[in-house]
Write an enzyme that holds these catalytic residues in place. Structure first.
Site, PDB file in Angstrom:
ATOM      1  N   CYS B 165     -35.850  11.005 -11.460  1.00  0.00           N
ATOM      2  CA  CYS B 165     -35.681  12.437 -11.211  1.00  0.00           C
ATOM      3  C   CYS B 165     -34.252  12.835 -10.860  1.00  0.00           C
ATOM      4  O   CYS B 165     -33.964  14.018 -10.685  1.00  0.00           O
ATOM      5  CB  CYS B 165     -36.648  12.875 -10.128  1.00  0.00           C
ATOM      6  N   HIS B 298     -32.492  19.887  -4.503  1.00  0.00           N
ATOM      7  CA  HIS B 298     -33.460  19.082  -5.248  1.00  0.00           C
ATOM      8  C   HIS B 298     -34.817  19.792  -5.122  1.00  0.00           C
ATOM      9  O   HIS B 298     -35.514  19.970  -6.093  1.00  0.00           O
ATOM     10  CB  HIS B 298     -33.487  17.660  -4.698  1.00  0.00           C
ATOM     11  N   GLU B 309     -33.824  17.097   2.996  1.00  0.00           N
ATOM     12  CA  GLU B 309     -32.771  17.869   2.332  1.00  0.00           C
ATOM     13  C   GLU B 309     -32.128  18.893   3.282  1.00  0.00           C
ATOM     14  O   GLU B 309     -30.925  19.162   3.203  1.00  0.00           O
ATOM     15  CB  GLU B 309     -33.302  18.557   1.073  1.00  0.00           C
ATOM     16  N   LYS B 330     -37.011  24.449  -8.753  1.00  0.00           N
ATOM     17  CA  LYS B 330     -38.321  23.842  -9.016  1.00  0.00           C
ATOM     18  C   LYS B 330     -39.455  24.760  -8.565  1.00  0.00           C
ATOM     19  O   LYS B 330     -40.595  24.583  -8.979  1.00  0.00           O
ATOM     20  CB  LYS B 330     -38.405  22.470  -8.353  1.00  0.00           C
ATOM     21  N   HIS B 335     -41.271  20.406 -11.413  1.00  0.00           N
ATOM     22  CA  HIS B 335     -40.325  19.295 -11.430  1.00  0.00           C
ATOM     23  C   HIS B 335     -40.233  18.727 -12.848  1.00  0.00           C
ATOM     24  O   HIS B 335     -41.135  18.028 -13.299  1.00  0.00           O
ATOM     25  CB  HIS B 335     -40.764  18.223 -10.445  1.00  0.00           C
ATOM     26  N   PHE B 394     -37.301   8.684  -7.154  1.00  0.00           N
ATOM     27  CA  PHE B 394     -38.001   7.446  -6.818  1.00  0.00           C
ATOM     28  C   PHE B 394     -36.978   6.323  -6.809  1.00  0.00           C
ATOM     29  O   PHE B 394     -35.990   6.364  -7.543  1.00  0.00           O
ATOM     30  CB  PHE B 394     -39.012   7.126  -7.932  1.00  0.00           C
TER      31      PHE B 394
END
Lengths: 86, 408, 399
Positions: B165, B298, B309, B330, B335, B394
């Protein structure tokens, strides 16, 4: 399936995970706290949840997550949803 | 040695709220929600039924049927976005040394639909013979940049960086390095990912997906939404852009990478990797944090991401974290995985050129833990000069890029 | 931008040639050729397929048993390869200057994705193990290495088919030359996956004879394999500061893309292959005549081997060509780095290892069949070309 059989199956799952985290075998008791005593992280707890759902053919709602703290409480939770199912 | 300046001259996108830069921008400024009931896969057994799907994309607008049949959806998205970006940049490959044009993209799993179809067929037919001969040539992720390069006859380094991602930012960063080092003059950079049943099932099982829409930085957030899309940019040295008389959209000042080295699927609650990445990005760009006008978050919509974040923003921006707008695209797009940071980079370029901050939609209840300005629900006009975009993944990958308005 | 020299100060590898660099170097020297593994335990086609799998690899012996339960094979191969050689350096460096980690792979996590998907098809989407979902992303092995060694500086995965290993080294060299980091542990990794093997088998590119015969005029395809090779790449200054001895210098490199339409994928004219070799030599500032031997990418697939041998023959004449894939198989993302590891071992032992048998070769290249001994080498060129069009070259200089 009686309580002892359910507990044995859950103990087996959790032992496998805890051993992989290098937790000493004698620490793995039915009342041991999964996070504080057996060092399971949230991912491992998710795995326990998924394994129990798969093993017992039940669906455990997310809201039960905080109750999955030991082999004993996992057994109680599984029994509750097995009873609901039947 | 003076650092070469790197500029962005072309943009292209495929997203759940619109394909094509202008369609996307119009929808984004209005705060359009692209997370809807999923139609492309059977979700009857999944707890979540919603996600982001690209609904206005027709591959035939970009490729012949024969080519479409030879490649997966990720490559098709990537080529569509690349064609738009190349046209936008006015790039004429006949005038280029094709060995000095690169392609550098990001993705998550390659062409998961090819694998998905093959394995489903194997079980339907109960035979390993159902695994198609074409699988090893169509599935691996390197085919995505390869298909893009073939479309334009590009002969330079053609690479994919599958850092899940965060992959788009990684790809943008590596192309910047190659141009700065003088290895290439121009590159097509970005990311692409199709809607993946594998990702959808996995995130469901992680209890990470929202049951309805995506609400980043909201006290009652319920998770992320699996989505799809592609974002593409044309990157080149300032010298090269000026030589060919290109219209310059914005300048890419630098990037930074890091790693949480914490857990495979959970971000470090201390935000260590994100702090490192953004800190490095600003330092290498020679931009003090006081000059950051906007943070493209993000912003996946999970509690873990929101908390870490916010901490990252506060650590880097200090007191200013409360006033510098930080929004999550997002919330609109879901996502889009490996495409996410590439689409966000495109959006950042549009925001600095149009002096408009895109909103975080679906916002209802402020979270005291996320006590900053997420520009709730409505886009805002604001003079923007320097913006940053975060992307995490991830395996603990963290990244940030710095984009600035081009001022000659 | 840094102009300092880049050096390799350590190499580790796991392949059918051996667990660890020393064992590999020894097995190269004695010319012991691993026999192809004829049994693929979950093979469902009606014939057996030759394959260089790792039968003697026991991850827990190297890594301890903790934390391995849900890791896939590729991750275990990578972690073991790194543990054998680089553990101490990772531990001794402070957090802010720990070497980054960069890994190249071709098929990445395809085995884990396929297994995860199969589980969801057979047992239902809610029966999948969430821990195994983490293995499905291609950056999973790299991220696991970062977690194991506490490396927060860099974690990158690169994918370019056969070339992924060398392209990862190129990525790392670029990263260091930009001045971002002084040291990176980098290499290539691949596990043999069931899904890939079935597809390759059905597409007819695998050797039916089960012999890996790079550049043979009668080669009948490639034999695939698995393994990993990792290198400690750093600036000469960093090596000196850490008391690490440079093994070789990275003198030049280049990558490009030169595909052809059709099933083979290799441009028979070899324009891209020539370009990367010429650029690599130019970066090093040497002529073709300076190259003492070539660690070639040949793997027994006729189209690729013919293209490569033509280019090598045109540029290098009768310079010895080593084809290590005869000994390791085509290990995809790991291949070019295993070749590089073999080339380093040979260079240090003053030899060039042969393919182990005599056969007629395409374009009359000087393929080393019986190992050359007492062969001093200053420069070795590693070349790799992929059926998707990727072309890469890397030149190492003996130190």
């Amino acid at each position: 399936m009686d309580t002892a059989e359910i507990k044995d199956a859950i103990r087996e799952m959790i032992t496998e995970i805890a051993e992989d985290m290098d937790v000493e075998e004698e620490k793995i008791t039915d009342s041991a706290h999964l996070v504080e005593d057996l060092e399971l992280d949230s991912m491992a707890l998710l795995e326990v949840l998924a394994s129990m759902e798969k093993k017992f053919g039940i669906s455990i709602p997310e809201s039960e997550f905080p109750n999955l703290t030991s082999i004993d409480t996992c057994t109680t939770t599984v029994e509750k949803y097995l009873a609901e199912k039947s | 040695m003076d650092k070469k300046r790197i500029v962005i001259t072309g943009l292209g996108v495929v997203t759940p709220i619109g394909t094509g830069v202008e369609t996307f921008w119009e929808a984004a400024v209005k705060g359009t929600n692209g997370v809807r009931t999923i139609k492309s896969i059977d979700t009857s057994e999944h707890k979540t039924k919603t996600g982001g799907e690209v609904i206005d994309f027709d591959a035939l607008d970009y490729l012949s049927q024969e080519k479409i049949d030879s490649m997966g959806r990720s490559s098709q998205f990537a080529i569509a976005a690349a064609k738009e970006a190349v046209e936008d940049a006015g790039l004429d490959f006949a005038q280029e040394n094709l060995f000095r044009v690169g392609v550098c993209l990001g993705t998550t799993m390659g062409e998961p639909q090819i694998l998905d179809e093959a394995i489903n067929k194997k079980y339907q037919e109960s035979s390993a013979q159902a695994i198609p001969a074409g699988l090893p040539r169509q599935y691996p992720c390197n085919v995505i940049p390869a298909n893009v390069a073939k479309e334009f006859n590009i002969k330079g380094p053609t690479v994919i960086i599958p850092t899940a991602c965060a992959a788009g930012n990684y790809a943008i960063g590596y192309a910047l390095d190659q141009i700065r080092l003088g290895r290439i003059d121009v590159a097509l950079v970005g990311g692409s990912d199709p809607f993946s049943s594998i990702a959808f099932t996995g995130f469901n099982r992680l209890l990470a997906t929202t049951p309805d829409v995506c609400r980043p930085f909201d006290a009652n957030r319920e998770g992320m939404a699996v989505s799809e899309g592609a974002g593409m940019l044309v990157l080149e040295s300032l010298e090269h852009a000026q030589k060919r008389g290109a219209k310059i959209h914005a300048e890419l000042l630098g990037y930074g990478l890091g790693c949480d080295a914490f857990k495979m699927t959970i971000p470090d609650p201390e935000g260590s990797g994100g702090i490192l990445a953004l800190g490095k990005a600003l330092k290498r760009s020679e931009v003090p944090s006081s000059e950051v006008d906007y943070v493209c978050a993000h912003g996946t919509g999970t509690g873990e991401n929101d908390k870490s974040e916010t901490l990252i923003a506060k650590t880097i921006l200090g007191e200013r974290a409360k006033e510098v707008p930080m929004t999550s695209l997002k919330s609109m797009l879901g996502h889009t995985m490996g495409a996410a940071s590439a689409i966000e980079a495109v959006a950042c370029v549009l925001m600095v050129t149009r002096n408009t901050v895109l909103p975080t939609i679906n916002h209802r209840d402020s979270d005291p833990l996320c006590d900053m300005d997420c520009v709730p629900n409505e886009a805002r006009e604001k003079e923007l000069d320097t913006v940053v975009s975060n992307a995490y993944a991830f395996a603990g990958n963290t990244s940030a890029i710095v984009i600035r308005k081009f001022k000659g | 931008m840094s102009n300092s020299n880049l050096v390799i100060t350590g190499t580790s590898s796991i392949s059918t040639l051996g667990i660890g660099f020393e064992e590999m170097a020894k097995n190269l020297a004695t010319g012991s050729k691993p026999s192809s593994v004829k049994a693929f335990e979950f093979h469902e086609l009606d014939r057996e397929t030759a394959c260089f799998r790792l039968p003697e690899f026991v991850p827990a012996e190297i890594l301890g048993k903790k934390g391995l339960r849900t890791k896939d094979l590729a991750t275990k191969i990578l972690l073991a390869t790194m543990e054998l050689q680089f553990k101490e350096r990772f531990e001794s460096e402070p957090l802010e200057s720990k070497p980054g980690i960069v890994v190249g792979t071709a098929f990445g996590s395809v085995q884990s994705i396929g297994d995860f998907l199969s589980d969801s098809i057979v047992n239902g989407v809610n029966a999948v193990n969430p821990m195994l979902f983490a293995n499905t992303v291609i950056n999973s092995p790299t991220g696991n290495a970062n977690i194991r060694y506490g490396v927060k500086t860099l974690s990158t995965t690169v994918s370019t088919a056969f070339n992924a290993g060398v392209d990862s080294i190129i990525y790392s060299c670029d990263h260091i030359r930009c001045g971002y980091l002084n040291a990176i542990v980098v290499g290539g990794l691949e596990e043999v996956s069931y899904y890939t093997l079935l597809g390759l088998e059905r597409s007819g590119v695998l050797s039916q004879s089960g012999e890996s015969k790079p550049f043979a005029v009668d080669a009948d395809g490639m034999v695939i394999g698995e393994g990993c090779a990792m290198f400690f790449v750093e600036t000469a200054e960093s090596a000196q500061a850490h008391g690490a001895s440079p093994v070789v210098e990275i003198a030049g490199y280049c990558n490009a893309f030169d595909p052809a339409e059709g099933p083979s994928g290799f441009n028979p004219e070899g324009e891209g292959a020539r370009y990367v070799i010429e650029q690599t030599l130019a970066m090093a500032g040497v002529d073709a005549s300076a190259v003492d031997f070539i660690a070639a990418g040949g793997n027994g697939s006729v189209a690729g081997d013919t293209m490569e041998s033509k280019v090598l023959s045109d540029i290098f004449g009768d310079t010895p060509v080593a084809a290590y894939k005869a000994l390791t198989g085509e290990c995809y993302g790991a291949s070019s780095t295993l070749s590089l590891a073999c080339a380093i071992a040979d260079m240090k032992a003053k030899r060039v290892s042969g393919v182990g048998s005599e056969y007629a070769v395409s374009n009359n290249i000087n393929l080393v069949s019986t190992s050359l001994s007492d062969k001093e080498s200053e420069y070795a060129l590693c070349t790799t070309f992929s059926c998707d069009g990727n072309c890469s070259a890397l030149l190492i200089k003996n130190r």
